[in-house]
Every structure is written in C-alpha cells, then in structure tokens.
Write a protein that holds these residues in place. Sequence first.
Motif, PDB file in Angstrom:
ATOM      1  N   ASP A  96     -17.582  53.093   9.077  1.00  0.00           N
ATOM      2  CA  ASP A  96     -17.243  51.294   8.242  1.00  0.00           C
ATOM      3  C   ASP A  96     -16.199  51.168   9.217  1.00  0.00           C
ATOM      4  O   ASP A  96     -16.249  49.807   9.306  1.00  0.00           O
ATOM      5  N   GLU A 119     -25.756  56.039   3.527  1.00  0.00           N
ATOM      6  CA  GLU A 119     -24.505  54.721   4.120  1.00  0.00           C
ATOM      7  C   GLU A 119     -26.164  53.329   4.513  1.00  0.00           C
ATOM      8  O   GLU A 119     -24.736  52.709   5.455  1.00  0.00           O
ATOM      9  N   GLU A 121     -27.888  51.336   4.059  1.00  0.00           N
ATOM     10  CA  GLU A 121     -27.511  50.168   3.493  1.00  0.00           C
ATOM     11  C   GLU A 121     -26.094  49.713   2.734  1.00  0.00           C
ATOM     12  O   GLU A 121     -26.359  48.114   2.792  1.00  0.00           O
ATOM     13  N   SER A 122     -24.990  50.458   2.911  1.00  0.00           N
ATOM     14  CA  SER A 122     -23.870  49.847   3.009  1.00  0.00           C
ATOM     15  C   SER A 122     -23.092  49.423   3.764  1.00  0.00           C
ATOM     16  O   SER A 122     -22.697  48.281   4.135  1.00  0.00           O
ATOM     17  N   GLY A 124     -25.322  48.186   7.200  1.00  0.00           N
ATOM     18  CA  GLY A 124     -26.073  46.333   6.691  1.00  0.00           C
ATOM     19  C   GLY A 124     -25.368  45.928   5.923  1.00  0.00           C
ATOM     20  O   GLY A 124     -24.819  44.865   5.989  1.00  0.00           O
ATOM     21  N   ARG A 125     -24.677  46.143   4.768  1.00  0.00           N
ATOM     22  CA  ARG A 125     -23.994  44.794   3.624  1.00  0.00           C
ATOM     23  C   ARG A 125     -22.255  44.228   4.333  1.00  0.00           C
ATOM     24  O   ARG A 125     -22.563  43.422   4.570  1.00  0.00           O
ATOM     25  N   GLN A 126     -21.911  45.683   5.145  1.00  0.00           N
ATOM     26  CA  GLN A 126     -20.548  45.577   5.589  1.00  0.00           C
ATOM     27  C   GLN A 126     -20.522  44.654   6.566  1.00  0.00           C
ATOM     28  O   GLN A 126     -19.890  43.905   7.388  1.00  0.00           O
ATOM     29  N   GLU A 128     -23.441  42.569   7.478  1.00  0.00           N
ATOM     30  CA  GLU A 128     -23.725  41.163   6.947  1.00  0.00           C
ATOM     31  C   GLU A 128     -22.059  40.303   6.418  1.00  0.00           C
ATOM     32  O   GLU A 128     -22.017  39.347   6.939  1.00  0.00           O
ATOM     33  N   GLU A 129     -21.078  41.172   5.530  1.00  0.00           N
ATOM     34  CA  GLU A 129     -19.756  40.205   5.426  1.00  0.00           C
ATOM     35  C   GLU A 129     -18.632  39.893   6.102  1.00  0.00           C
ATOM     36  O   GLU A 129     -18.143  39.301   6.158  1.00  0.00           O
ATOM     37  N   VAL A 133     -23.935  40.298  12.786  1.00  0.00           N
ATOM     38  CA  VAL A 133     -25.037  40.219  12.233  1.00  0.00           C
ATOM     39  C   VAL A 133     -25.857  40.758  14.130  1.00  0.00           C
ATOM     40  O   VAL A 133     -26.731  41.314  14.369  1.00  0.00           O
TER      41      VAL A 133
END
Length: 269
Positions: A96, A119, A121-122, A124-126, A128-129, A133
Amino acid sequence: MYLESTSFKGYEKRLLQPIEALFMRRADSVVVVNQSIRDVYRDRYGVEGTVLRNCGPAVPQDTLDSPVDIHQLLDLPRGASIVLYQGGLAQGRGLDVLVAASADFPEGAHTVLVGSGRERESLGRQVEELGLVDRVHFIPAVLPHELAGYTAAAAVGVIPYQPVSTNNFLALPNKVFEYTGAGIPFVASDLPELRRIARDEGCAAVYDPFDPQGLAAAVTKILTPSDREMYRRAAAEFGRCNTWERERLILISEAERIAGTLATATKDA
C-alpha cells in the motif's frame, strides 16, 4: 525466523519453540539465511549457524539481452522507467505504501507489480481511489523460470517489507538476489540486512518502510540520470558475485565437514 513470522498465534509459538530448541541443539549443523538470524539463534539456543543465503542461479546472458517486453505487454511508452515489485501480494509487505508512493515517482516512471495474493483486490481499489490507474499496473504471477525475463526489463526493483514481525525485520528476501542478478538496483525498507547491502555494496537505497514520500525519494534518487548508471553498475557487480553457483559451495563445504567428523567418530569407535 520461522516461529517469529505472523503465521502463528501466540499459543502456537509457545508450543513449538521447545521443539525448535530441541532439534536446533541436537543438530550436527544448522543453516540460516543471514547474519542477523544466525546471531539471534546463537544467543537463543547456543548454536553456531552457517549462513547460506537464498541466492538465485546466474541469469543467462540471453535473458539479460532480451527481457520480456513489459512495455508492449502493458502498452507503456517506450521511454517509461519500470519500477518493479515481484512476489506475493500479502499484508506486511508495504505494498500500500508502494502504491501511494507511485504518485510522486518521477515523470515517466510506472509501477508494475508481478504476483498474486490476497491483497490484489484491495490494492486495485487503492490504485483507483488515488487516480493512479495509468501509473500502477498488475501482472499475475509467472512461473519461476520466466521471472528473470520480467525482472531484467525493469529500471529499479522494490523491497517494501515492513517490520510487522521479527521475521520481517531481519529478512533478507530472495528479491535482493533476483533484482541484482538481473542487473537492476533496488530500493528497500530500512531494515538491518537490507541496510547492510545498500551501505556496503552501493546497489540500493533505503527508506522508512511506512513513508510513501521516503520511498518515492529513494526511487527518484536511483533514477536520477547522474546516479542511475552508478547504481546499475554496482547492482550488476553484486549480482555476478552472489549467485547460487557460488553460494552452494558453502553448503557443500558444510556437508563435507560433517561427513569428515562422522568418519573420524566411526573410526575412533
């Protein structure tokens, strides 16, 4: 340090430590992966371990000359610098922090994570947030014999482990030898064994493992045109000198020592 990893609960460690102590003290030889862990086991169990590091086999020259074309694979600009992490996508590895640091990497630098894990998936979300990307990319785990081809395509490797356990704190990850074996320098968390190599060999830069800005600054330093070639030369030299073909001789020597001791004991008996 197996029992000091995050894999065990407290009661499991208490149950297993006497067993570890028993077999350590009865062994004719104990092999450990680095100096720091050797010293802990010496203090804890009174054994004198033999250091045998997890060096990898020498990377073939044709792999170094013709690495995997990650730029084409991910549709990156040809001049992009690849900042590579390879390995499991797991907690405690500071991934992260790596993703967050990517926002402050030099212009044209892209983060590529090669591997799989819980990790994914999490992370990937980070990505994007944080709106990263277009700068942070994922490649699923590849077969071990294919990995060096991906490594050799990078400009710098990352070892972002965090000291969430004694095992992590004293780690000397295989990545040190995988990166330098492919001739690329690395940035790493400021932990004892990693700091030692960065200081003594000049092929790495260290940073606070919880500080994204520190990680970004370390990557920027290695990618700075005035320093880049110096780091690459040091990494290539360290990689050439630290291969399994050389390290295995330590294991052979230790086996020969034990065989000689047993032969003498048998003769005297």
